[in-house]
Write an enzyme that holds these catalytic residues in place. Structure first.
Site, PDB file in Angstrom:
ATOM      1  N   ARG A 127       0.798   3.557  53.712  1.00 63.76           N
ATOM      2  CA  ARG A 127       0.962   3.529  55.196  1.00 63.76           C
ATOM      3  C   ARG A 127       0.081   2.929  56.536  1.00 63.76           C
ATOM      4  O   ARG A 127       0.957   2.407  57.601  1.00 63.76           O
ATOM      5  CB  ARG A 127       0.611   4.987  55.411  1.00 63.76           C
ATOM      6  CG  ARG A 127       1.683   6.161  54.836  1.00 63.76           C
ATOM      7  CD  ARG A 127       1.493   7.878  55.499  1.00 63.76           C
ATOM      8  NE  ARG A 127       1.831   7.751  56.435  1.00 63.76           N
ATOM      9  CZ  ARG A 127       1.277   8.317  57.752  1.00 63.76           C
ATOM     10  NH1 ARG A 127      -0.238   8.099  57.648  1.00 63.76           N
ATOM     11  NH2 ARG A 127       1.822   8.090  58.890  1.00 63.76           N
ATOM     12  N   GLY A 158       6.544  19.382  56.642  1.00 68.91           N
ATOM     13  CA  GLY A 158       6.370  18.194  55.262  1.00 68.91           C
ATOM     14  C   GLY A 158       4.392  18.716  55.551  1.00 68.91           C
ATOM     15  O   GLY A 158       3.549  18.387  54.963  1.00 68.91           O
ATOM     16  N   TYR A 205       2.728  11.858  52.414  1.00 68.26           N
ATOM     17  CA  TYR A 205       3.580  10.574  52.213  1.00 68.26           C
ATOM     18  C   TYR A 205       2.352   9.863  51.996  1.00 68.26           C
ATOM     19  O   TYR A 205       2.038   7.835  51.682  1.00 68.26           O
ATOM     20  CB  TYR A 205       3.127   9.945  53.636  1.00 68.26           C
ATOM     21  CG  TYR A 205       4.728  11.221  54.323  1.00 68.26           C
ATOM     22  CD1 TYR A 205       5.974  11.342  53.505  1.00 68.26           C
ATOM     23  CD2 TYR A 205       4.599  11.901  55.251  1.00 68.26           C
ATOM     24  CE1 TYR A 205       6.669  12.042  54.421  1.00 68.26           C
ATOM     25  CE2 TYR A 205       5.055  12.355  55.158  1.00 68.26           C
ATOM     26  CZ  TYR A 205       6.493  12.874  54.594  1.00 68.26           C
ATOM     27  OH  TYR A 205       7.627  13.800  55.542  1.00 68.26           O
ATOM     28  N   CYS A 265      -2.628  -8.208  46.280  1.00 69.59           N
ATOM     29  CA  CYS A 265      -2.408  -9.336  46.480  1.00 69.59           C
ATOM     30  C   CYS A 265      -1.704  -9.499  47.249  1.00 69.59           C
ATOM     31  O   CYS A 265      -0.418 -10.284  47.674  1.00 69.59           O
ATOM     32  CB  CYS A 265      -2.059 -10.497  45.461  1.00 69.59           C
ATOM     33  SG  CYS A 265      -3.349 -10.681  44.272  1.00 69.59           S
TER      34      CYS A 265
HETATM   35  C1  PLP Z   1      15.070  16.068  57.973  1.00 74.86           C
HETATM   36  C2  PLP Z   1      13.435  16.001  57.907  1.00 74.86           C
HETATM   37  N1  PLP Z   1      12.816  17.206  57.572  1.00 74.86           N
HETATM   38  C3  PLP Z   1      11.404  17.412  57.923  1.00 74.86           C
HETATM   39  C4  PLP Z   1      10.790  16.086  57.651  1.00 74.86           C
HETATM   40  C5  PLP Z   1       9.291  16.231  57.293  1.00 74.86           C
HETATM   41  O1  PLP Z   1       8.845  16.073  58.650  1.00 74.86           O
HETATM   42  P1  PLP Z   1       6.591  16.117  57.918  1.00 74.86           P
HETATM   43  O2  PLP Z   1       6.718  16.076  57.718  1.00 74.86           O
HETATM   44  O3  PLP Z   1       6.917  15.189  60.201  1.00 74.86           O
HETATM   45  O4  PLP Z   1       7.038  17.218  58.794  1.00 74.86           O
HETATM   46  C6  PLP Z   1      10.926  14.949  57.660  1.00 74.86           C
HETATM   47  C7  PLP Z   1      10.345  13.859  57.692  1.00 74.86           C
HETATM   48  O5  PLP Z   1      11.059  12.408  57.589  1.00 74.86           O
HETATM   49  C8  PLP Z   1      12.962  15.116  57.413  1.00 74.86           C
HETATM   50  O6  PLP Z   1      13.360  14.019  57.677  1.00 74.86           O
END
Ligand code: PLP
Length: 420
Positions: free
Chosen positions: A319, A281, A379, A350
């Site tokens: 984050r 991701g 994110y 605030c």
């Molecule tokens: C099941 C699962 N797959 C993939 C990801 C993606 O993780 P990343 O963004 O670190 O690659 C997550 C992230 O929380 C996840 O929970």
């Protein structure tokens, strides 16, 4: 020649003039490059493998389309993400549906849309899905999410694979009952298993330990039930470069040794090696994004700390407050000036905790200047809120020196549109 910061061939000061501030800027070129890298070092290198982009990192219709064009599937975690993926035209067969608590409505939607894989998280979900599939006359493909019981040594809120986790089945539970239940169901196509150890990892140890545990589990399951999986999903978690972190890791650094272990195991058992799925991701989108802010205030408090106050913060990037995340920052118009001031970049909410960056090095800035926070592609947009009724920024996509609006800025009218 201006001194302005450039981002993938675009002058960032010009972007902000045209599209306003704060502004998420995403590089389509970078996203495509990452997808192609996944393809060349993993999908094309190893037969019977696939990658699905964990779209919780940043999901828009346009990004869904881009990753699909690049031959990458989509990991989704909610009815909303399924809805958007389908609207974007993603092939439902390429969608992998996650979540530790999927609602009845979400499971129903997944079945109606013929989502290719449902990652079942727990026994009650297994029972509900079995019932629902029977009622709807469907046979969904499922894999079971396992908690491998390894600690991934990342921030506790992005660590998921340790024993005391809210995600997945315990290995013993899979051995004792879950496998048998899933095998016996004529309404579920039980394909195999999934694990995800954590996020923002620069060390492959936890992936490798998890693979060992899962392979040991497979030995027991084969002995007990004669079951051999057709799919193993090893999750995502590959790290990128934030302030103070190493450079972006290589997918092959994680997946080559993982594949070596899995291939060796199946060579020994003589069973066909299952399809291997990965779910990057952050790695696909994080470094492709920057967030541009306008400086609103510059002040030095009685303790001698200088604050640069900007027109965004916690609502567009929670984050730092959530994970103590660290970011690098550049000056947009004063990009080439000496970064000789140590300042704290404060968001506009605030909340004392709404600090984007403590002790950043920047040139001397004043009201009206812009700064760009780097590596905000993952994110940030997807975690954005309207806290303090702050409208969400627009998203601009840049490619080969050209920019287009991908998501328009929220308006004040948007903020009250649902209120009756
Ligand atoms: C099941 C699962 N797959 C993939 C990801 C993606 O993780 P990343 O963004 O670190 O690659 C997550 C992230 O929380 C996840 O929970």
């Amino acid at each position: 020649m201006s001194n302005n910061m450039m981002f993938y061939g675009c002058d960032v000061a010009e972007l902000v003039k045209e599209y306003g501030s704060p502004l998420y800027v995403m590089s389509e070129d970078d996203i495509r490059e990452r997808c192609r890298e996944v393809k060349s070092v993993f999908i094309d290198k190893y037969p019977n493998t696939r990658a699905v982009y964990a779209s919780k990192a940043f999901q828009t219709l346009e990004i869904c389309r881009i990753v699909q064009q690049e031959g990458i599937g989509l990991d989704v975690v909610s009815g909303g993400e399924i809805f958007a993926a389908i609207r974007a035209g993603v092939n439902p067969a390429d969608i992998v549906f996650h979540g530790n608590t999927k609602t009845y409505g979400e499971l129903k939607l997944a079945l109606e849309e013929n989502v290719g894989t449902i990652v079942v998280d727990n026994l009650s979900e297994l029972a509900l899905l079995d019932e629902l599939a029977a009622e709807m006359g469907k046979v969904p493909g499922i894999v079971m999410r396992i908690t491998p019981g390894v600690d991934s040594h990342t921030h506790e809120f992005i660590s998921t694979g340790q024993e005391d986790s809210k995600f997945g089945f315990a290995i013993q539970e899979v051995i004792d009952f879950a496998t048998e239940k899933a095998m016996k169901s004529s309404h579920l196509d039980f394909r195999g298993f999934h694990f995800h150890v954590g996020s923002q990892l620069h060390d492959n140890m936890s992936h490798l330990m998890a693979v060992d545990k899962v392979l040991d589990m497979l030995t027991v399951i084969k002995e007990k039930y004669g079951y051999v999986p057709r799919e193993l999903n090893t999750g995502g978690g590959f790290g990128v470069h934030y302030a103070g972190d190493p450079e972006r890791t290589h997918v092959s650094y994680f997946m080559d040794p993982v594949m070596e272990k899995i291939d060796a195991y199946f060579a020994k058992t003589g069973d066909p090696r299952p399809m291997i799925t990965i779910e990057p991701g952050r790695w696909i989108v994080a470094e492709a994004g920057i967030t541009v802010y306008e400086v609103g205030s510059v002040k030095t408090n009685a303790a001698g700390r200088t604050y640069i106050g900007v027109d965004g913060g916690f609502p567009d990037n929670p984050r730092p407050a959530l994970y103590d995340a660290k970011y690098e920052v550049k000056a947009v118009e004063k990009y080439d000036e000496p970064y000789d001031q140590v300042v704290t970049v404060a968001g506009k909410c605030c909340e004392s905790g709404d600090i984007l960056i403590w002790d950043a090095e920047l040139p001397k800035l004043e009201r009206g200047d812009h700064i760009a926070v780097l590596c905000t592609g993952a994110y940030n947009y997807s975690m954005a809120s309207n806290y303090n009724r702050v409208p969400r920024p627009a998203v601009v996509m840049v490619s080969e020196g050209k920019a287009h609006l991908s998501v328009r800025r929220e308006t004040y009218e948007d903020l009250i549109a649902r209120e009756l």
